[in-house]
Design a protein around this motif. Sequence first.
Motif, PDB file in Angstrom:
ATOM      1  N   HIS A 341       0.801  -0.972   0.021  1.00  0.00           N
ATOM      2  CA  HIS A 341       0.021   0.123  -0.067  1.00  0.00           C
ATOM      3  C   HIS A 341       0.953   1.090   0.029  1.00  0.00           C
ATOM      4  O   HIS A 341       1.517   1.772   1.020  1.00  0.00           O
ATOM      5  N   VAL A 342       0.973   1.790  -1.283  1.00  0.00           N
ATOM      6  CA  VAL A 342       2.100   2.956  -1.282  1.00  0.00           C
ATOM      7  C   VAL A 342       1.789   4.235  -0.582  1.00  0.00           C
ATOM      8  O   VAL A 342       2.293   4.696   0.004  1.00  0.00           O
ATOM      9  N   LYS A 343       0.373   4.298  -0.804  1.00  0.00           N
ATOM     10  CA  LYS A 343      -0.108   5.963  -0.248  1.00  0.00           C
ATOM     11  C   LYS A 343      -0.035   5.723   1.293  1.00  0.00           C
ATOM     12  O   LYS A 343       0.443   6.759   2.150  1.00  0.00           O
ATOM     13  N   GLU A 344      -0.464   4.589   1.835  1.00  0.00           N
ATOM     14  CA  GLU A 344      -0.166   4.424   3.393  1.00  0.00           C
ATOM     15  C   GLU A 344       1.089   3.965   4.039  1.00  0.00           C
ATOM     16  O   GLU A 344       1.372   3.963   5.056  1.00  0.00           O
ATOM     17  N   GLN A 345       1.955   3.774   2.907  1.00  0.00           N
ATOM     18  CA  GLN A 345       3.233   2.915   3.187  1.00  0.00           C
ATOM     19  C   GLN A 345       3.370   2.061   4.099  1.00  0.00           C
ATOM     20  O   GLN A 345       4.090   1.992   5.188  1.00  0.00           O
ATOM     21  N   THR A 346       2.448   0.790   4.144  1.00  0.00           N
ATOM     22  CA  THR A 346       2.445  -0.070   4.877  1.00  0.00           C
ATOM     23  C   THR A 346       2.402  -1.490   3.674  1.00  0.00           C
ATOM     24  O   THR A 346       1.967  -1.290   2.521  1.00  0.00           O
ATOM     25  N   VAL A 347       2.391  -2.518   4.447  1.00  0.00           N
ATOM     26  CA  VAL A 347       2.350  -3.914   3.534  1.00  0.00           C
ATOM     27  C   VAL A 347       1.608  -4.819   4.243  1.00  0.00           C
ATOM     28  O   VAL A 347       1.399  -4.864   5.501  1.00  0.00           O
ATOM     29  N   GLU A 348       0.877  -5.700   3.423  1.00  0.00           N
ATOM     30  CA  GLU A 348       0.354  -6.933   4.146  1.00  0.00           C
ATOM     31  C   GLU A 348       1.371  -7.723   4.540  1.00  0.00           C
ATOM     32  O   GLU A 348       2.237  -8.184   3.901  1.00  0.00           O
ATOM     33  N   GLN A 349       1.378  -8.173   5.868  1.00  0.00           N
ATOM     34  CA  GLN A 349       2.385  -9.097   6.496  1.00  0.00           C
ATOM     35  C   GLN A 349       2.067 -10.560   6.076  1.00  0.00           C
ATOM     36  O   GLN A 349       1.193 -11.028   5.573  1.00  0.00           O
ATOM     37  N   HIS A 350       3.217 -11.424   6.455  1.00  0.00           N
ATOM     38  CA  HIS A 350       3.188 -12.652   6.315  1.00  0.00           C
ATOM     39  C   HIS A 350       3.178 -13.074   4.694  1.00  0.00           C
ATOM     40  O   HIS A 350       2.493 -14.132   4.699  1.00  0.00           O
ATOM     41  N   GLU A 384      -3.769 -10.881   0.704  1.00  0.00           N
ATOM     42  CA  GLU A 384      -4.116 -10.217   1.789  1.00  0.00           C
ATOM     43  C   GLU A 384      -3.954 -10.915   3.201  1.00  0.00           C
ATOM     44  O   GLU A 384      -4.181 -12.313   3.204  1.00  0.00           O
ATOM     45  N   ASP A 385      -3.446 -10.377   4.010  1.00  0.00           N
ATOM     46  CA  ASP A 385      -3.201 -10.911   5.350  1.00  0.00           C
ATOM     47  C   ASP A 385      -4.180 -11.030   6.174  1.00  0.00           C
ATOM     48  O   ASP A 385      -4.837 -10.465   6.423  1.00  0.00           O
ATOM     49  N   LYS A 386      -4.552 -12.534   6.441  1.00  0.00           N
ATOM     50  CA  LYS A 386      -5.819 -12.918   7.307  1.00  0.00           C
ATOM     51  C   LYS A 386      -5.668 -12.684   8.707  1.00  0.00           C
ATOM     52  O   LYS A 386      -6.862 -12.790   9.413  1.00  0.00           O
TER      53      LYS A 386
END
Length: 387
Positions: A341-350, A384-386
């Motif tokens: 997620h570029v705008k939020e500067q986060t990633v889905e983990q695992h 998507e990280d569950k």
Amino acid sequence: AEAKSIGSRVPSARQNDEGTLLETIFVAVASYRDWQCPQTVESAFSRASHPERIRVAVVDQIRFGRDTPCSIPPGGPCEENQNQATCKYLSQIDYFTVDADLSVGPVFARHLGHRLYRGEYFAMQSDAHVEFVQRWDDEIIEQWHTARNEMAILSTYLSGVENHIDLDTGERTSKSRPIMCVSDFEGQGDMKHLRHGQQPEGVPYIHDMPTLNPFWAAGFSFGRGHFVVNVPYDQHLPWIFQGEEISIGLRGFSYGYDYYSPEKAACYHYYGRHNVPMFWENSSIYHGLGDYGMSRLNAIIRMATPSRNGKSKEWIRTDELKYGIGKVRNLQLFFDIFGIHVKEQTVEQHLCRFVGRPMQKEFIPFLRTNEMGLDYDRITYRYEDKE
């Protein structure tokens, strides 16, 4: 003098292989005051099944009069010890020597190294402190062919030499290897960027072909020579160390390249070295250049820090098209599929729970019938990280 061009194929030097043409390998090595560089080059030739097909280009950044050049083989000068593989195949080695005071980081050094590419069938890069295994050239080429993908790039972080290779014989002693599946944002402000972390390592479950993964690694990369032509290192990224890999990786993705972890490593890395000089020692000379480099890097790969007050930060646009994004794939597709997620500067983990057998099963059916890469436009999967 420049090393002679060996072309894309050369005749085998073995008597029982008369008439056999071998695919050639260009090996780019960027070295910064690295005393192990000579052994890296020596092992590349001495442990190859067919050293006649190897051509090495070393960008050797040294302090003249203080450091031993990479061009001096580990067993001493060729005039004193001609039996070394480095001496026997000296005409197939380029040494581009640079004053270490001029070093602005690995990106520019690797840019120089790739400019020495001369049309070899395969192009590879490694660090300057690795040990190659016996028959590495036959093995890595065979693995590349099993992908049945012209756009395949075998790339991963290297395992350490300890417990993985017999340094005396060059034989592999472990079957484990990393896969590339861990990445997250780090840094602050305009310097925030996506960086790959420590990757999980284990014995491969997939044996009939390399393992697909999303990310590219700078420490080892092997694929067709057109990769370094289509996705050249950007010479306008001074003082970049972290960020190099996501830059090349995303640009390569946009040109249609796919990344795989090889089942068998071609070489192993020396970790835990102490008192080894690094280009950071030049920080007082080039203070502040990292801001310019990172701003350009993030802007080109569409990951620039969100604008403040409606204004985006200015960045150097020189050669923007030459070192820019390809037209085969849209980068947003990569971000969507792999949970970035570029705008939020986060990633889905695992993400590593997906990379491996699940990703292989999900994506391989979309390999184009002409073997020109995966057709990502047909891939509907979104990670998507569950948890």
